[in-house]
Design an enzyme around this catalytic site. Structure first.
Site, mmCIF file in Angstrom:
data_model
loop_
_atom_site.group_PDB
_atom_site.id
_atom_site.type_symbol
_atom_site.label_atom_id
_atom_site.label_comp_id
_atom_site.label_asym_id
_atom_site.label_seq_id
_atom_site.Cartn_x
_atom_site.Cartn_y
_atom_site.Cartn_z
ATOM 1 N N ASP A 58 0.898 -1.176 0.029
ATOM 2 C CA ASP A 58 -0.028 -0.025 -0.051
ATOM 3 C C ASP A 58 1.030 1.270 0.284
ATOM 4 O O ASP A 58 0.314 2.419 -0.361
ATOM 5 C CB ASP A 58 -1.087 -0.041 1.405
ATOM 6 C CG ASP A 58 -1.947 -1.104 1.050
ATOM 7 O OD1 ASP A 58 -2.205 -1.470 -0.058
ATOM 8 O OD2 ASP A 58 -2.784 -1.269 2.150
ATOM 9 N N GLY A 63 -5.854 -1.472 -1.940
ATOM 10 C CA GLY A 63 -5.496 0.029 -1.487
ATOM 11 C C GLY A 63 -7.016 0.228 -0.792
ATOM 12 O O GLY A 63 -7.742 0.625 -1.698
ATOM 13 N N ARG A 64 -6.992 0.025 0.512
ATOM 14 C CA ARG A 64 -8.141 0.605 1.050
ATOM 15 C C ARG A 64 -8.229 1.872 1.577
ATOM 16 O O ARG A 64 -9.253 2.352 1.269
ATOM 17 C CB ARG A 64 -8.129 -0.330 2.502
ATOM 18 C CG ARG A 64 -9.605 -0.709 3.037
ATOM 19 C CD ARG A 64 -9.480 -1.911 4.016
ATOM 20 N NE ARG A 64 -8.015 -2.170 4.457
ATOM 21 C CZ ARG A 64 -7.759 -3.159 5.225
ATOM 22 N NH1 ARG A 64 -8.289 -3.967 5.426
ATOM 23 N NH2 ARG A 64 -6.359 -3.021 5.700
ATOM 24 N N GLN A 121 -1.295 -9.471 -7.471
ATOM 25 C CA GLN A 121 -0.348 -8.397 -7.618
ATOM 26 C C GLN A 121 0.727 -8.359 -6.418
ATOM 27 O O GLN A 121 1.379 -7.583 -6.474
ATOM 28 C CB GLN A 121 -1.446 -7.004 -7.484
ATOM 29 C CG GLN A 121 -2.182 -6.666 -6.298
ATOM 30 C CD GLN A 121 -3.196 -6.082 -6.155
ATOM 31 O OE1 GLN A 121 -3.132 -4.716 -6.719
ATOM 32 N NE2 GLN A 121 -4.431 -6.606 -5.987
#
Lengths: 411, 411
Positions: free
Chosen positions: A144, A189-190, A299
């Site tokens: 992230d 990606g939160r 990913q």
């Protein structure tokens, strides 16, 4: 400092987290001040259950260290356990103290993201107050890239390399029928959109994609977005939308479906289906062919195409962390400082853990032109060195070869 | 033979279809019997619309040929147009005859799968009857590997390499929390399970995955399957199910959702969501954590990790096709014959197109132990050479570099 060290991993996997473990092992095995290297299985939660094995005795030599550095996922497994405050659960800390005494642990290294740095912070505070000479050093990792106080995090560059490469490949694929289409790619990606934003690099290959980069940092306005998708399809036939799983609408709601969502120990909502939902929205509203691709675990585990820069830095983070502990530092994170872009150079530096813990570093929206899906020069210069080069990977019969520790014998 | 040739591509993209185009160009540019190489844009449908460009003049030299061979998707675009029978639409064939006369086409090469070989067959029959000396040669390609009369098809080996590598990586990732889980991976393959079956190679890396390999060739019995998933989770914590998109239940129905399905020009149902549906079924019935990953377009466009064997053979198929036409052959497919496994050797041989067209070659179920998800020795020996080696790929700034033809100037 006592002569043994302990290391564990926590949070989500990356292609580089084992490279940091490899760096810790290499530096520790080189030092005459360190004797045994122990590994906690399943992070701090596993350590509290006594799941500790000897690591250094399982490393045969340089090739094992390189193989470990090229192994995806987490060689020591993970946990999502939130360490309670010492006031709340003093017995947990007493248990750790007893364990560290028994194994003569002089330093503990925790490789992880934001939540893991919270654990490092709590342990450091406790051991300092208890006047125990146990050095606690955090090693950053997360695809992230949202940890504070470090230029970037190990694991990010490899994920970004995979994302940019895959998006260029699937966009080329999506063009072959010349049929108007919206292609949505959901990227992890939160709360932070770094990884999704890095897909802007695809424009450097000469493709007009991605047309949209949707990030958690910028609420999505549906109506103008749909209008622009329609215009993009008219112009380029296939419109590619790169979106973070954590994209929110302007009313603050997530795009993912409610069904099946769960909340983890840190109170994070586990998201799913944001890409699918956006795909269906576009299809319903514009009536065009749509498709969504979720990059999912692919990913963050694609060691077959990891970034050489990323893996090499991840190793140096591990080596640097051991060096810091040997210097007497504690309560620090071994952060990456970017020294120069051309040629790219970075250094490992200690940052106080209380500054790094629990802070989220957001993507600077000013690096992105949201009308064109392109990055500014500053954005390109930030991302480009991090995906550079192809890391060594190992195969046997052209199938992946990964390192595995024998976990049978607990200490 | 007249001095110019025409080539086009059809069906779905693979990582190797441009390698065959590259082989055709290399062989044609070497021959003093061939002058111009034309390319039809968007297959036979585009040719009928006059979308034809000159190709050989756009190839600067060997590096361009290599770059083209390493470019995913389809440099000449595709179509899913079914050529009608000459009796039904004689004007279509007259139009092609006029076009071939005008451009002095002596040979036409069509790179594609089953449906494209049907087109080759029809054209060949027509031109033979019309006593036109236009040689028609088919070049096989499909990641499905379901073409008859060829040991395997270009594109399959690269897709299988990506699938096996990715499954090993995501299985390692799925283990890190030590939490019981069913991980479903949906792989392309509507009617033939070759690609899904090749995932059995993952067992050679020492992992217990995939636990199940579900193919279109074998109907899925839900109840025994669920029982075995439960047992697998008890034994290995994470159970991986590799499934073809075209898996059917024992009553003949597909596992994919009905919603959004469409039927293409060949009457094939476009499937989607089979993996998601199986994920939800397992979750509902066993109550365990489940996750599904759809490899989607990624599996057929991953030129960054293509099989060296596959790309090299795809080039040879193109070269061989030109050689066959120059020898005077027509109505043939340039097939691959396996000569030996150790060392692996193959040859290009002509097979009569009427034998290859419209036949589907299924995966031999006796190569698979469906109780363990493992391949027999025969299966391993078949698959392993096809994924061997890493094909050359090109990058700039560590981002993919692909070949593109300028399509502005139609001939």
């Amino acid at each position: 400092m006592r002569r043994n060290i302990l290391v564990a991993q926590s949070g989500g996997p990356t292609a580089a987290i084992n490279a940091t473990l490899s760096g810790i092992l290499r530096e520790a095995m080189k030092s005459d001040k360190i004797d045994k290297v122990y590994g906690g299985i399943s992070g701090i939660a596993g350590i509290l259950e006594g799941k500790i094995i000897r690591l250094d005795s399982q490393i045969g030599g340089e090739e094992d260290l390189e193989l470990l550095a090229a192994t995806p996922a987490m060689a020591l497994s993970s946990c999502r356990y939130k360490l309670p405050m010492p006031e709340v659960a003093p017995d947990v800390y007493r248990q750790l103290t007893t364990l560290f005494d028994r194994l003569e642990i002089g330093a503990f290294f925790y490789i992880g993201g934001n939540d893991s740095m919270d654990t490092v912070n709590k342990l450091n505070t406790y051991f300092k107050r208890a006047e125990e000479d146990i050095r606690i050093v955090g090693c950053p990792k997360t695809i992230d890239n949202d940890l504070a106080c470090t230029d970037h995090t190990p694991g990010f560059g490899s994920a970004a390399k995979y994302v940019a490469t895959s998006l260029a490949e699937v966009y080329a694929d999506s063009l072959v029928y010349g049929r108007p289409m919206a292609l949505v790619v959901e990227i992890m990606g939160r709360d932070a959109g770094w990884l999704t934003a890095s897909s802007g690099l695809v424009h450097m290959t000469g493709l007009p994609a991605p047309h949209f980069i949707l990030l958690p940092e910028a609420p999505l306005e549906i109506e103008p977005f749909l209008r622009q998708v329609k215009e993009g399809i008219e112009r380029d036939t296939v419109v590619m939308v790169a979106m973070s799983e954590g994209v929110r609408l302007s009313d603050g709601s997530y795009l993912q479906s409610e069904e099946g969502n769960s909340v983890d120990a840190f109170g994070h909502v586990a998201l799913s289906g944001a890409g699918k939902n956006l795909e269906q929205l576009i299809k319903r509203r514009l009536g065009c062919k749509t498709r969504s691709i979720e990059l999912s675990l692919l990913q963050r585990s694609a060691s077959h195409y990891a970034s050489a820069t990323d893996i090499e830095e991840a190793v140096r983070v591990g080596e640097g962390a051991v060096a810091l502990a040997l210097e007497g530092q504690t309560g620090v994170m071994a952060a990456i400082r970017r020294v120069s872009n051309d040629p790219y150079r970075s250094e490992i530096e200690p940052v106080p853990i209380e500054k790094a813990a629990n802070a989220v570093r957001h993507f600077p929206l000013e690096w992105l032109n949201s009308e064109t899906g392109t990055l500014t020069r500053e954005g390109i210069e930030y991302f480009l060195p991090l995906i550079r080069g192809e890391a060594k990977h190992f195969t046997q019969n052209s199938l992946p070869r990964h390192f595995r520790f024998d976990r049978e014998e607990l200490v």
